[in-house]
Motif scaffolding. Sequence first.
Motif, PDB file in Angstrom:
ATOM      1  N   GLN A 590     114.729  49.622 136.969  1.00  0.00           N
ATOM      2  CA  GLN A 590     113.429  49.304 136.468  1.00  0.00           C
ATOM      3  C   GLN A 590     112.800  48.042 137.399  1.00  0.00           C
ATOM      4  OE1 GLN A 590     111.658  51.148 134.307  1.00  0.00           O
ATOM      5  NE2 GLN A 590     113.690  52.480 134.011  1.00  0.00           N
ATOM      6  N   THR A 592     111.163  45.345 136.302  1.00  0.00           N
ATOM      7  CA  THR A 592     111.674  44.284 135.274  1.00  0.00           C
ATOM      8  C   THR A 592     112.963  44.649 134.630  1.00  0.00           C
ATOM      9  OG1 THR A 592     109.422  43.494 135.037  1.00  0.00           O
ATOM     10  CG2 THR A 592     111.063  42.554 133.518  1.00  0.00           C
ATOM     11  N   VAL A 594     115.885  45.351 132.067  1.00  0.00           N
ATOM     12  CA  VAL A 594     115.741  45.851 130.742  1.00  0.00           C
ATOM     13  C   VAL A 594     117.058  45.522 130.036  1.00  0.00           C
ATOM     14  CG1 VAL A 594     115.185  47.555 129.101  1.00  0.00           C
ATOM     15  CG2 VAL A 594     113.926  47.434 131.289  1.00  0.00           C
ATOM     16  N   GLY A 622     109.640  45.652 124.437  1.00  0.00           N
ATOM     17  CA  GLY A 622     108.630  45.349 125.683  1.00  0.00           C
ATOM     18  C   GLY A 622     108.613  43.743 125.628  1.00  0.00           C
ATOM     19  N   TYR A 623     108.902  42.851 124.708  1.00  0.00           N
ATOM     20  CA  TYR A 623     108.597  41.429 124.771  1.00  0.00           C
ATOM     21  C   TYR A 623     109.528  41.077 125.914  1.00  0.00           C
ATOM     22  CZ  TYR A 623     108.403  36.672 123.006  1.00  0.00           C
ATOM     23  OH  TYR A 623     108.298  35.231 123.063  1.00  0.00           O
ATOM     24  N   THR A 624     109.223  40.350 126.732  1.00  0.00           N
ATOM     25  CA  THR A 624     109.833  39.661 127.932  1.00  0.00           C
ATOM     26  C   THR A 624     110.384  38.389 127.759  1.00  0.00           C
ATOM     27  OG1 THR A 624     108.408  41.080 129.249  1.00  0.00           O
ATOM     28  CG2 THR A 624     109.452  39.336 130.498  1.00  0.00           C
ATOM     29  N   ASP A 626     111.992  34.973 129.866  1.00  0.00           N
ATOM     30  CA  ASP A 626     112.149  34.445 130.964  1.00  0.00           C
ATOM     31  C   ASP A 626     113.508  33.636 131.053  1.00  0.00           C
ATOM     32  OD1 ASP A 626     109.864  35.380 132.147  1.00  0.00           O
ATOM     33  OD2 ASP A 626     108.658  33.741 131.531  1.00  0.00           O
ATOM     34  N   SER A 647     113.422  37.653 134.806  1.00  0.00           N
ATOM     35  CA  SER A 647     112.916  37.825 133.421  1.00  0.00           C
ATOM     36  C   SER A 647     113.617  39.234 132.961  1.00  0.00           C
ATOM     37  CB  SER A 647     111.462  38.161 133.568  1.00  0.00           C
ATOM     38  OG  SER A 647     110.857  36.982 133.806  1.00  0.00           O
ATOM     39  N   GLN A 649     113.164  42.278 129.914  1.00  0.00           N
ATOM     40  CA  GLN A 649     112.369  42.891 128.874  1.00  0.00           C
ATOM     41  C   GLN A 649     113.309  43.577 127.842  1.00  0.00           C
ATOM     42  OE1 GLN A 649     109.915  46.894 129.715  1.00  0.00           O
ATOM     43  NE2 GLN A 649     108.424  44.911 130.082  1.00  0.00           N
ATOM     44  N   GLY A 651     114.457  46.259 125.681  1.00  0.00           N
ATOM     45  CA  GLY A 651     114.461  47.761 125.712  1.00  0.00           C
ATOM     46  C   GLY A 651     114.756  48.289 124.518  1.00  0.00           C
TER      47      GLY A 651
END
Length: 862
Positions: A590, A592, A594, A622-624, A626, A647, A649, A651
């Motif tokens: 992906q 970003t 996961v 889906g909240y990311t 950092d 970052s 995410q 999943g």
Amino acid sequence: MNIVNKVTIRHLKENKRRTLVTIIGVIISVAMITAVSTLGASFLDLMIRQHISTDGEWHVQYKDVQKEQIKAIQEDSDTKSLALSSDSYAYLEDSANSSKPYLFFQYYNEAGMEQFPITVVDGRLPENEHEIAISKEIITNAKVDYKIGDELTVEVGERVDLSENDLLTQGYPLRRDENGLAEEIVINDNKTVTIVGMIKQPTWEPSWAPGYTVIGYVDETTITEKNPVDAFVVLDKLNGSLYDHATSLADTHGIESVNFNSDLLRYYGITKNDNLRLTLFSLAGIIMAVIIIGSVALIYNAFAISVSERARHLGMLSSVGATKKQKRNSVFFEGAVIGAISIPIGILSGIAGIGVTFLYINTYLDGALGSSVDLELVVTPASILIACVISIVTIFISTYWPARKASKISAIDAIRQTQDIKLSGKAVKTSMLVRKVFGIEAEIGLKNMKRNKKRYVATLFSLVISIVLFLSVIFFTNNIKKSLEMTQNDYQYDILIYGNGDIEKEDLAKFTTLEHVTNYTISEEASGHIETLVDEANISPQMKKLLEEEILAIEDGKYSYYVTLESLDDASFEAYAEEIGVDPNDFVGQDTPVGIVIEEISYEDGMTGKLIETKAIEAELGYTLDIKEYSYSDMEMEEPVSEFVGSIQIGALTNIVPMGVNTVGLGGINIIIPQSTMAELDVDTVPYLYLTSSDPIATQAAIEELNDLNLYVYNIHERRQQEEQMLLFMSIFIYGFITLISLISVANIFNTISTSIGLRKREFAMLRSVGMTPKGFNKMIHYESIFYGVKALAYGLPISVLVMLAIHYSVNHTFEYGFQLPWISILFVIFTIFLIVGSAMLYATAKIKKENIIDGLKQENI
């Protein structure tokens, strides 16, 4: 025996079925109380013996005591026995096991050798300070050729960490660094001893301990200020005052440190934790109240259902000149006769039932887990006395009210039973909707229940009590199991291997192919201090409470979470993803990265001592997050330097924890990622290998032979087995309890309904005599079953929820987690109550339908 009592005995014999049903009801009730108390006492006895068999018997430990202090402890009125102990280390020359290069000398006096679990396999235990008994592992594992009669000269001392100068105990594995050993033994004495026996490796010696156990002898005459010992005391009487008494004794005689065997004392019902004590007493009070109410209901219904028949008998006695006192005494005598027969049989039945259950369970324990102790039947005088007293009081109450009421009515009314049957229009009025929707049979069935309110209420009360009893016990046992699981470590592996310095995961892979290895996971954990910022709306519910109480501060609407970032090898991650119900391919390749977040955590609140279960984070998929790594580039810097590493995410959110992962505490978060994702992030990692094995001892030996690196090996198989035993013992208690209550509830319902139906023979014969067909009769019984079930659930479910809330409130004094109704059990009860009521009524009416109508109309007794 007077004439009234003789007539009462004759009446009981003539009404065999009612008398038998009443006796069975009392037997079941007494058996329930006896079985529950016996089961609880036996379970606690098992826990006590299990703990003593693995960790020894002691209640209070006084650290580093001198001769005068030992004398004061020994002369204390509460001291039953006193064990003295000390320890030291010595180098074991030519040890073949590089992870165990020491001899660990554990010295005991005679009492200590009895109180602590030591198994002699050859020879004997030492009897003076010049004798020792060695662990057989020294010969089989270290490959040192010692034998009984050998004389050893050793230098003994304390094991010290070189980097921090701290004393190390057997609980710490051998300390190594890139230069080799990072510890040493500081010598303080020289001993010459003779081997007089060999012992089995003690259960209290961890598999990763660096020293082989050697049992020595404590000579009280050699105790000096520079050579103190620890005193382990077994108390004569155990009660809640022991904490204050031991602390006071220590203060009086200048003893600096006192420890208590909290695990063992807890099984005796003694704890210093006021919240835990409140939880235990309130839980015991609630569940005993439910059991006693159920018992009272069972016995009372056995009498109350047959009030009409008894009133008729008393009316006949009154017609021939019996006084009120004689009539009352007649009923009391009837209760006494039934009690004299039922109570002894009930007590023996309860004890025998639990005894037979234990015989079966012990076979499983020995075969499946190799438990060192068996379940033993523990019958306490208190449990028998309580069962007798409750039964006697209940029988008295059950007989008093019918006798008191019957003694006040005239002989004619008692014989005609006009006080029971209410035929006013208002009393038996039903809604027109019942006839239109369900038919005339439903209306007749509903009127039948209203005609005799006492019989209807007694039956309904029996059903409600059964529902409340079953659901309360289910909820109670589920909470007990949940609480136990929160106190246990969730070990899913047998052996842990990790290293320091330059160890790579490839270095650990060679151990995965060893014989007996059944499963493994290689994980990498970020070794630096990793944090992430989480929006205030998404932090843990417990942290939001702390914000409201101004205990926790937050900046710019975000809170800094510490992160435990772990990757799993490809095969393990794929299996874990499938276990939690997600596609492993969604976490690789992906844009970003996961990851999987472990949503539920448990932690101990330092202020209240509670064990709390809560969500680690309240976030959507889906909240990311950092991720930053913090470090000090200069040791004199006050603030750390942060570096953004990437970052991640969310999943998936799950409560399932993969092998080897320990959940974080409050303010932290576990993120599980594939190994390819970890490689993309710029963080330093430490590799860990977790193994399960069909023979953990053999696997550990093989690992130690191949261990040419600075690796730490933890074999936690025994600890895992102990916790599995604990959970199994608790499951036995829980499911045995539930099964017992279920059988009693079913018996209660069958008993009540069959007796109620039996007393309606004339009523049913009358309906058949005016033309009710078998089909119509069956429909009427079906509708009556439905009415009883609906009404019982309407009362039983709300009352059960209230009892569950009370239990949950009690548990929350020590364990805090969300309230959740046992929906599966509730659905089961809804289905079962209709099934049992319908079956009981059909069973009871099956015999009645076969009888001649004329005989039914003439029926006087059942």
